[in-house]
Each structure stands twice: as structure tokens, then as C-alpha cells.
Design a protein around this motif. Structure first.
Motif, PDB file in Angstrom:
ATOM      1  N   LEU A 182       0.608  -0.948   0.187  1.00  0.00           N
ATOM      2  CA  LEU A 182      -0.089   0.034  -0.617  1.00  0.00           C
ATOM      3  C   LEU A 182       0.869   1.284   0.254  1.00  0.00           C
ATOM      4  CD1 LEU A 182      -2.936  -1.221   2.529  1.00  0.00           C
ATOM      5  CD2 LEU A 182      -3.150  -0.211   0.283  1.00  0.00           C
ATOM      6  N   VAL A 183       2.193   0.988   0.665  1.00  0.00           N
ATOM      7  CA  VAL A 183       2.641   2.212   1.378  1.00  0.00           C
ATOM      8  C   VAL A 183       3.696   2.567  -0.595  1.00  0.00           C
ATOM      9  CG1 VAL A 183       4.354   1.100   2.849  1.00  0.00           C
ATOM     10  CG2 VAL A 183       4.174   4.207   2.801  1.00  0.00           C
ATOM     11  N   THR A 184       4.075   1.262  -0.470  1.00  0.00           N
ATOM     12  CA  THR A 184       5.320   1.833  -1.887  1.00  0.00           C
ATOM     13  C   THR A 184       4.000   2.296  -2.914  1.00  0.00           C
ATOM     14  OG1 THR A 184       6.038   0.229  -1.108  1.00  0.00           O
ATOM     15  CG2 THR A 184       5.989   0.859  -3.272  1.00  0.00           C
ATOM     16  N   SER A 185       2.872   2.244  -3.079  1.00  0.00           N
ATOM     17  CA  SER A 185       2.262   1.799  -4.591  1.00  0.00           C
ATOM     18  C   SER A 185       1.625   3.423  -4.502  1.00  0.00           C
ATOM     19  CB  SER A 185       0.820   1.665  -4.369  1.00  0.00           C
ATOM     20  OG  SER A 185      -0.157   1.604  -5.892  1.00  0.00           O
ATOM     21  N   ALA A 186       1.493   4.400  -3.595  1.00  0.00           N
ATOM     22  CA  ALA A 186       1.187   5.595  -2.796  1.00  0.00           C
ATOM     23  C   ALA A 186       2.356   6.703  -3.322  1.00  0.00           C
ATOM     24  CB  ALA A 186       0.545   5.688  -1.404  1.00  0.00           C
ATOM     25  N   LEU A 187       3.419   6.125  -2.554  1.00  0.00           N
ATOM     26  CA  LEU A 187       4.715   6.930  -1.947  1.00  0.00           C
ATOM     27  C   LEU A 187       4.731   6.678  -3.944  1.00  0.00           C
ATOM     28  CD1 LEU A 187       6.860   5.526   0.536  1.00  0.00           C
ATOM     29  CD2 LEU A 187       5.605   7.534   0.763  1.00  0.00           C
ATOM     30  N   SER A 188       4.763   6.439  -4.786  1.00  0.00           N
ATOM     31  CA  SER A 188       4.713   6.612  -6.260  1.00  0.00           C
ATOM     32  C   SER A 188       3.683   7.319  -6.819  1.00  0.00           C
ATOM     33  CB  SER A 188       4.828   5.391  -7.477  1.00  0.00           C
ATOM     34  OG  SER A 188       3.856   3.876  -6.785  1.00  0.00           O
ATOM     35  N   THR A 189       2.543   7.165  -6.530  1.00  0.00           N
ATOM     36  CA  THR A 189       1.884   8.134  -7.642  1.00  0.00           C
ATOM     37  C   THR A 189       1.632   9.413  -7.251  1.00  0.00           C
ATOM     38  OG1 THR A 189       0.323   7.190  -5.606  1.00  0.00           O
ATOM     39  CG2 THR A 189       0.719   5.592  -7.322  1.00  0.00           C
ATOM     40  N   GLY A 190       1.627   9.859  -6.298  1.00  0.00           N
ATOM     41  CA  GLY A 190       0.902  11.523  -5.601  1.00  0.00           C
ATOM     42  C   GLY A 190       2.316  12.104  -4.181  1.00  0.00           C
ATOM     43  N   PRO A 191       1.607  13.501  -3.891  1.00  0.00           N
ATOM     44  CA  PRO A 191       2.658  13.940  -3.909  1.00  0.00           C
ATOM     45  C   PRO A 191       2.553  13.555  -2.093  1.00  0.00           C
ATOM     46  CG  PRO A 191      -0.050  15.641  -3.586  1.00  0.00           C
ATOM     47  CD  PRO A 191       0.550  14.222  -4.781  1.00  0.00           C
ATOM     48  N   LEU A 192       4.003  14.130  -1.194  1.00  0.00           N
ATOM     49  CA  LEU A 192       4.114  13.181  -0.240  1.00  0.00           C
ATOM     50  C   LEU A 192       2.840  13.884   1.212  1.00  0.00           C
ATOM     51  CD1 LEU A 192       7.365  13.305  -0.151  1.00  0.00           C
ATOM     52  CD2 LEU A 192       5.810  10.772  -0.065  1.00  0.00           C
ATOM     53  N   GLY A 193       2.360  12.983   1.704  1.00  0.00           N
ATOM     54  CA  GLY A 193       1.780  13.726   3.123  1.00  0.00           C
ATOM     55  C   GLY A 193       1.885  12.684   4.058  1.00  0.00           C
ATOM     56  N   PRO A 194       2.087  13.185   5.320  1.00  0.00           N
ATOM     57  CA  PRO A 194       2.743  13.014   6.176  1.00  0.00           C
ATOM     58  C   PRO A 194       1.791  11.526   7.008  1.00  0.00           C
ATOM     59  CG  PRO A 194       0.653  14.123   6.783  1.00  0.00           C
ATOM     60  CD  PRO A 194       0.839  14.073   5.691  1.00  0.00           C
ATOM     61  N   TYR A 195       0.711  10.700   6.693  1.00  0.00           N
ATOM     62  CA  TYR A 195       0.884   9.263   6.829  1.00  0.00           C
ATOM     63  C   TYR A 195       1.194   8.130   5.586  1.00  0.00           C
ATOM     64  CZ  TYR A 195      -3.663  11.443   9.243  1.00  0.00           C
ATOM     65  OH  TYR A 195      -4.429  12.034  10.022  1.00  0.00           O
ATOM     66  N   GLN A 196       1.520   8.886   5.124  1.00  0.00           N
ATOM     67  CA  GLN A 196       2.305   8.205   4.037  1.00  0.00           C
ATOM     68  C   GLN A 196       3.862   8.026   4.735  1.00  0.00           C
ATOM     69  OE1 GLN A 196       2.465   9.194  -0.399  1.00  0.00           O
ATOM     70  NE2 GLN A 196       0.194  10.839   0.644  1.00  0.00           N
ATOM     71  N   LEU A 197       4.434   9.103   4.862  1.00  0.00           N
ATOM     72  CA  LEU A 197       5.769   8.952   5.157  1.00  0.00           C
ATOM     73  C   LEU A 197       5.830   7.882   6.300  1.00  0.00           C
ATOM     74  CD1 LEU A 197       6.510  12.612   5.260  1.00  0.00           C
ATOM     75  CD2 LEU A 197       7.921  10.586   3.520  1.00  0.00           C
TER      76      LEU A 197
END
Length: 241
Positions: free
Chosen positions: A107-122
């Protein structure tokens, strides 16, 4: 239309924050005799899954779900049979949830590769680094430090700085981490927290200052209203002899 979109994003942000708070309270109860309230973490994960189903394209929703899964994966190893807290560095990683970790990492790998960074992703990325390390000694602290430094820029807050201090100590030595803690001592949002004092105790122990570490562990124990955390901190104070 733009205004409606901004309002929707704001409402979604509030929902995510509430779910984050519910999960954290379940994972580490702020008071009482129990360290965890598994019913709260389970409910938060269930609702985050449902939210992710409803808005699958939102990277912060995916990031929060990933963070919950990666954090909760460690729960089976977090306590002893009598309910005492086991620090991350001392946990039996064979007890971690082997299904939740790859799901969270995906989930996080996909999220980090597609959009602007957010605190939950980090935060999820940081949790992933911990969970993917085969041993505590193999943890990539340099990567964790870089992620906390980025988190401070994206969403500045004293807890992010506190955690960066720990990562910095692991990379550059305890003196560097203690310097960061000094900068937090006047921050009203965290100055009275037992978290600040307990981290100071940990770094002082790393530096070999046993007397100061023992005093700080005892002070942190006085400040917390969680009985399991108090027992853990007092045990650390004894180990500092």
C-alpha cells in the motif's frame, strides 16, 4: 467546484485524523492498567479499509491504512504474558503478523509512487523500514532519519522532531540526538510529556551516563498515567545501575 473539492478534502483530513487518534489510543492507551485496547485498533483498521474502498485513489488514505497495518503487525510481540511492554528492539520478530506486513508495504509503496507526499505515507514508510529489517541491528537508520527529516518539513510537529532525535542518535551518536532534545525542552506542546523525558533517558543511557539516565527514567515514570508504561520505565531505571 473547486471550493467543493477543497471542502471535501478538508473533511477527509478530519476523518483520517480521527481514525489515526483512535488507532493510537488502541495501540498505546494513554491511561489505565492496559497497554493496548485491541478493539480500538481493530475498529480503526476496519474503518480505514472501508474508507480506502470508497476513495481508492487517495494516497493519504492508503498511507494511513498502511501505517495501521505495519504498526499493528508488531502487536503480538509487544507485550509479555503479564502485560509488560517489550521495546521494538527486543521484540521477537517471528511473532509479527506475516500477512499484514507485505500488505502494508504494498500500500505505501504504491502511494509513494503516485502522488504528493503526505504525513501518513511518510509515517507508513518509516514503519515499513522497521518491519522489513530482519533484526533490530539491521535496521536502516539512515533511511529512517531521512524520512523523519522529510516528515518534519511536510508536517512539522514535536513528535516528529522527537523521533528524528532518536534516529539521529542511531546514525551520528547520542550527543547529536540530545542536542535536538534540548531544542524541544521549551516547546510547550511536548515539554511536560513523559515521552520527551523517556527519550532523553534512552539517549543518556546510550551515552553511558547511567546516573542521569536513571533519574530521567524515574521522572518519565512519574509523568505517565499509563501503568504499563510506568512499570516499563521503572524497570529501565533499575537496568541503568
Amino acid at each position: 467546484m473547486a471550493g467543493a473539492g477543497a471542502e471535501q478534502a478538508q473533511r477527509l483530513g478530519v476523518v483520517l485524523h480521527v481514525l489515526y487518534l483512535v488507532f493510537n489510543e488502541g495501540y498505546t492507551a494513554t491511561s489505565g492498567t492496559r497497554l493496548e485496547r485491541a478493539e480500538l485498533t481493530a475498529q480503526a483498521i476496519r474503518l480505514a479499509r472501508e474508507l480506502h474502498r470508497l476513495v481508492p485513489g487517495d494516497d493519504e488514505v492508503a498511507g494511513l491504512l498502511a501505517l495501521m497495518l505495519l504498526t499493528d503487525a508488531r502487536r503480538p510481540a509487544r507485550t509479555t504474558p503479564d502485560g509488560s511492554l517489550v521495546p521494538l528492539s527486543e521484540q521477537d520478530r517471528m511473532l509479527w503478523d506475516a500477512d499484514a506486513i507485505p500488505e502494508g508495504v504494498g500500500l505505501v509503496t504504491s502511494a509513494l509512487s503516485t502522488g504528493p507526499l503526505g504525513p501518513y505515507q511518510l509515517q507508513a514508510a518509516i514503519a515499513a523500514v522497521h518491519d522489513e529489517a530482519p533484526t533490530a541491528e539491521a535496521t536502516d537508520w539512515a533511511q529512517i532519519l531521512a524520512l523523519y527529516t522529510l516528515l518534519e518539513r511536510v508536517a512539522p510537529n514535536p513528535m516528529a522532531t522527537l523521533n528524528r532525535a532518536v534516529a539521529l542518535a542511531m546514525v551520528q551518536g547520542p550527543a547529536a540526538g540530545l542536542t535536538v532534545l534540548d531544542s524541544l525542552s521549551t516547546d510547550e506542546r511536548i515539554a511536560a510529556s513523559h515521552h520527551l523525558v523517556s527519550v532523553r533517558a534512552h539517549l543518556l543511557a546510550m551515552a553511558g551516563d547511567r546516573d542521569a539516565a536513571r533519574a530521567s527514567y524515574r521522572e518519565a515514570a512519574r509523568r505517565t498515567i499509563s501503568e504499563p508504561e510506568r512499570r516499563h520505565l521503572l524497570t529501565r531505571a533499575v537496568r541503568s545501575w
